[in-house]
Enzyme design. Structure first.
Site, PDB file in Angstrom:
ATOM      1  N   LYS A 165     -28.523  -1.860 -52.483  1.00 23.21           N
ATOM      2  CA  LYS A 165     -27.121  -1.826 -52.045  1.00 23.21           C
ATOM      3  C   LYS A 165     -26.862  -0.604 -51.163  1.00 23.21           C
ATOM      4  O   LYS A 165     -26.107  -0.669 -50.189  1.00 23.21           O
ATOM      5  CB  LYS A 165     -26.198  -1.839 -53.271  1.00 23.21           C
ATOM      6  CG  LYS A 165     -24.743  -1.591 -52.995  1.00 23.21           C
ATOM      7  CD  LYS A 165     -24.014  -2.737 -52.307  1.00 23.21           C
ATOM      8  CE  LYS A 165     -22.585  -2.323 -51.976  1.00 23.21           C
ATOM      9  NZ  LYS A 165     -21.783  -3.365 -51.392  1.00 23.21           N
ATOM     10  N   THR A 194     -20.903  -0.788 -57.444  1.00 23.07           N
ATOM     11  CA  THR A 194     -21.888  -0.003 -56.689  1.00 23.07           C
ATOM     12  C   THR A 194     -21.884   1.414 -57.240  1.00 23.07           C
ATOM     13  O   THR A 194     -20.873   2.115 -57.134  1.00 23.07           O
ATOM     14  CB  THR A 194     -21.523   0.043 -55.186  1.00 23.07           C
ATOM     15  OG1 THR A 194     -21.398  -1.281 -54.697  1.00 23.07           O
ATOM     16  CG2 THR A 194     -22.576   0.791 -54.396  1.00 23.07           C
ATOM     17  N   LYS A 208     -17.413   6.811 -51.341  1.00 25.53           N
ATOM     18  CA  LYS A 208     -18.210   6.940 -52.578  1.00 25.53           C
ATOM     19  C   LYS A 208     -19.621   6.395 -52.333  1.00 25.53           C
ATOM     20  O   LYS A 208     -20.620   7.020 -52.697  1.00 25.53           O
ATOM     21  CB  LYS A 208     -17.478   6.165 -53.690  1.00 25.53           C
ATOM     22  CG  LYS A 208     -18.167   6.017 -55.011  1.00 25.53           C
ATOM     23  CD  LYS A 208     -18.831   4.683 -55.223  1.00 25.53           C
ATOM     24  CE  LYS A 208     -17.947   3.488 -55.085  1.00 25.53           C
ATOM     25  NZ  LYS A 208     -18.651   2.210 -55.264  1.00 25.53           N
TER      26      LYS A 208
HETATM   27  P1  NAP Z   1     -10.653  -1.948 -56.923  1.00 23.38           P
HETATM   28  O1  NAP Z   1      -9.847  -3.033 -56.324  1.00 23.38           O
HETATM   29  O2  NAP Z   1     -10.163  -0.545 -56.818  1.00 23.38           O
HETATM   30  O3  NAP Z   1     -10.898  -2.319 -58.474  1.00 23.38           O
HETATM   31  C1  NAP Z   1     -11.483  -1.422 -59.349  1.00 23.38           C
HETATM   32  C2  NAP Z   1     -11.398  -1.985 -60.755  1.00 23.38           C
HETATM   33  O4  NAP Z   1     -12.048  -1.093 -61.655  1.00 23.38           O
HETATM   34  C3  NAP Z   1      -9.960  -2.131 -61.282  1.00 23.38           C
HETATM   35  O5  NAP Z   1      -9.907  -3.266 -62.096  1.00 23.38           O
HETATM   36  C4  NAP Z   1      -9.782  -0.856 -62.090  1.00 23.38           C
HETATM   37  O6  NAP Z   1      -8.808  -0.958 -63.113  1.00 23.38           O
HETATM   38  C5  NAP Z   1     -11.166  -0.729 -62.703  1.00 23.38           C
HETATM   39  N1  NAP Z   1     -11.488   0.641 -63.133  1.00 23.38           N
HETATM   40  C6  NAP Z   1     -11.727   1.703 -62.340  1.00 23.38           C
HETATM   41  N2  NAP Z   1     -12.003   2.788 -63.081  1.00 23.38           N
HETATM   42  C7  NAP Z   1     -11.953   2.394 -64.375  1.00 23.38           C
HETATM   43  C8  NAP Z   1     -12.158   3.052 -65.612  1.00 23.38           C
HETATM   44  N3  NAP Z   1     -12.494   4.356 -65.646  1.00 23.38           N
HETATM   45  N4  NAP Z   1     -12.013   2.347 -66.734  1.00 23.38           N
HETATM   46  C9  NAP Z   1     -11.681   1.038 -66.699  1.00 23.38           C
HETATM   47  N5  NAP Z   1     -11.464   0.350 -65.572  1.00 23.38           N
HETATM   48  C10 NAP Z   1     -11.610   1.020 -64.411  1.00 23.38           C
HETATM   49  O7  NAP Z   1     -12.145  -1.918 -56.299  1.00 23.38           O
HETATM   50  P2  NAP Z   1     -13.040  -3.134 -55.750  1.00 23.38           P
HETATM   51  O8  NAP Z   1     -12.920  -3.175 -54.267  1.00 23.38           O
HETATM   52  O9  NAP Z   1     -12.820  -4.346 -56.564  1.00 23.38           O
HETATM   53  O10 NAP Z   1     -14.497  -2.522 -56.035  1.00 23.38           O
HETATM   54  C11 NAP Z   1     -15.141  -2.617 -57.302  1.00 23.38           C
HETATM   55  C12 NAP Z   1     -16.620  -2.254 -57.116  1.00 23.38           C
HETATM   56  O11 NAP Z   1     -17.217  -3.189 -56.215  1.00 23.38           O
HETATM   57  C13 NAP Z   1     -16.850  -0.859 -56.514  1.00 23.38           C
HETATM   58  O12 NAP Z   1     -17.983  -0.272 -57.077  1.00 23.38           O
HETATM   59  C14 NAP Z   1     -17.078  -1.171 -55.040  1.00 23.38           C
HETATM   60  O13 NAP Z   1     -17.841  -0.174 -54.396  1.00 23.38           O
HETATM   61  C15 NAP Z   1     -17.825  -2.496 -55.126  1.00 23.38           C
HETATM   62  N6  NAP Z   1     -17.741  -3.372 -53.945  1.00 23.38           N
HETATM   63  C16 NAP Z   1     -16.535  -3.588 -53.320  1.00 23.38           C
HETATM   64  C17 NAP Z   1     -16.497  -4.439 -52.212  1.00 23.38           C
HETATM   65  C18 NAP Z   1     -15.205  -4.730 -51.462  1.00 23.38           C
HETATM   66  O14 NAP Z   1     -15.285  -5.260 -50.330  1.00 23.38           O
HETATM   67  N7  NAP Z   1     -14.037  -4.442 -52.024  1.00 23.38           N
HETATM   68  C19 NAP Z   1     -17.664  -5.051 -51.747  1.00 23.38           C
HETATM   69  C20 NAP Z   1     -18.860  -4.831 -52.426  1.00 23.38           C
HETATM   70  C21 NAP Z   1     -18.882  -3.988 -53.511  1.00 23.38           C
HETATM   71  P3  NAP Z   1      -7.239  -0.741 -62.778  1.00 23.38           P
HETATM   72  O15 NAP Z   1      -6.720  -2.081 -62.380  1.00 23.38           O
HETATM   73  O16 NAP Z   1      -6.651  -0.249 -64.047  1.00 23.38           O
HETATM   74  O17 NAP Z   1      -7.151   0.285 -61.682  1.00 23.38           O
END
Ligand code: NAP
Length: 305
Positions: free
Chosen positions: A181, A106, A249
């Protein structure tokens, strides 16, 4: 049916970047659906289990893109997507003309349009395809997926989306998926607030909170947040399905868009302030159900079983 270049079949070879809370189960569902996967994660330890599942592991996002027809990114925020796609080791340096980059994070709709433009200059297509449905939807392969980009590119990628989600809607050109979104995040912010206010009132009034959830979840006030986050709150489980800091965010993106358009969103702004209170306590890594915590403080009671 179109044949993809790298795979030589109708089933594209997929690169997957970002194996966090959402990316990990989404990538696993693609493997389950029979896709040939190459993964990349900044913290390399998270890629190990994927080797065991038969996936290849790329050294950089560019490396992943080299052998892929479709590259999916699922990272945190706008600068992170810019880094993994446009950075010095980014997807853009490995992607071949005719391949498709699908960003499922997102992020900002306007930054999305700029990224799509830069990829288009190299002959690479892009779809913005953010998701809703939480960690549970990612694990169960039931995500809602809202997509921006060319319709013909969307049509080619529908089978890929179907491995991860159920409700898949093409919304319009690049950016339209992300804008959708943001509208979705208005709903999520306010259903979490309503879940929290409902439970705090019930707790202060001395109701059995399990029965309260049972009684109201199926009625007119029911919501995903009530059914999925309410039980976590009363169990005292504040582990993240979606972290407060990431929800913040999203709210910042929503309020920026509202400011640009002259739209008043008082409910979303209130959710933002309550999450500020959670972050002020150093708890931004908790799940977004923690919005209830400042309300519990004000009410002088905790909504637990
Ligand atoms: P998360 O668990 O914090 O995972 C983030 C991922 O992105 C990790 O693999 C992280 O790598 C990687 N990452 C972050 N910054 C990076 C960079 N600069 N370079 C390379 N890799 C990077 O977050 P998440 O909950 O999966 O969310 C991911 C996305 O989906 C976000 O945009 C969020 O808003 C969206 N989303 C989340 C949900 C939910 O319920 N969780 C629902 C809908 C949408 P590392 O392992 O090295 O930290």
């Amino acid at each position: 049916m179109v044949t993809w270049i790298e795979s030589g079949s109708t089933k594209p070879k997929i690169g997957f970047i970002g194996l966090g809370i959402m990316g990990r189960p989404m990538a696993k569902n693609l493997i389950k659906a029979g896709y040939d996967l190459t993964v990349y994660n900044r913290t390399t330890a998270k890629t190990e289990e994927f080797r065991g599942l038969g996936a290849r592991v790329g050294d950089t996002p560019a490396d992943v893109a080299k052998g892929s027809d479709v590259v999916i990114t699922m990272v945190s925020d706008t600068p992170d997507v810019e880094e993994v796609i446009l950075g010095s080791q980014g997807v853009i340096h490995g992607a071949r003309p005719g391949s498709v980059v699908i960003d499922m994070s997102t992020i900002s709709p306007s930054a999305t349009r700029e990224i799509a433009q830069k990829l288009a200059e190299r002959g690479v297509e892009m779809l913005d395809a953010p998701v809703s449905g939480g960690e549970k939807g990612a694990i169960e392969g039931t995500l809602s997926i809202m997509v921006g980009g060319k319709k013909e590119v969307f049509d080619r990628c529908v089978p890929v989306f179907e491995a991860m989600g159920k409700n898949i809607v093409h919304m319009g050109p690049n950016g339209a998926g992300q804008t959708t979104k943001l509208c979705n995040q208005v709903l999520c912010s306010l259903t979490i607030l309503s879940m929290a206010e409902c439970l705090v009132l019930g707790a202060k009034a001395g109701l059995d909170l399990e029965k309260l959830l049972q009684a109201v979840s199926g009625g007119a006030g029911g919501s995903w947040s009530l059914s999925n986050l309410g039980p976590k709150v009363i169990r005292g489980d504040f582990s993240p399905g979606f972290m407060v800091k990431l929800h913040q965010k999203d709210i910042r993106l929503v309020l920026n868009l509202a400011n640009q358009l002259g739209v008043s969103l008082p409910g979303t702004a209130l959710a933002n302030q309550l999450f500020n209170a959670v972050e002020g306590q150093g708890e931004g890594n908790l799940g977004n159900q923690a919005m209830i915590k400042p309300l519990e403080k004000i009410a002088g009671c905790e909504a637990r079983k």
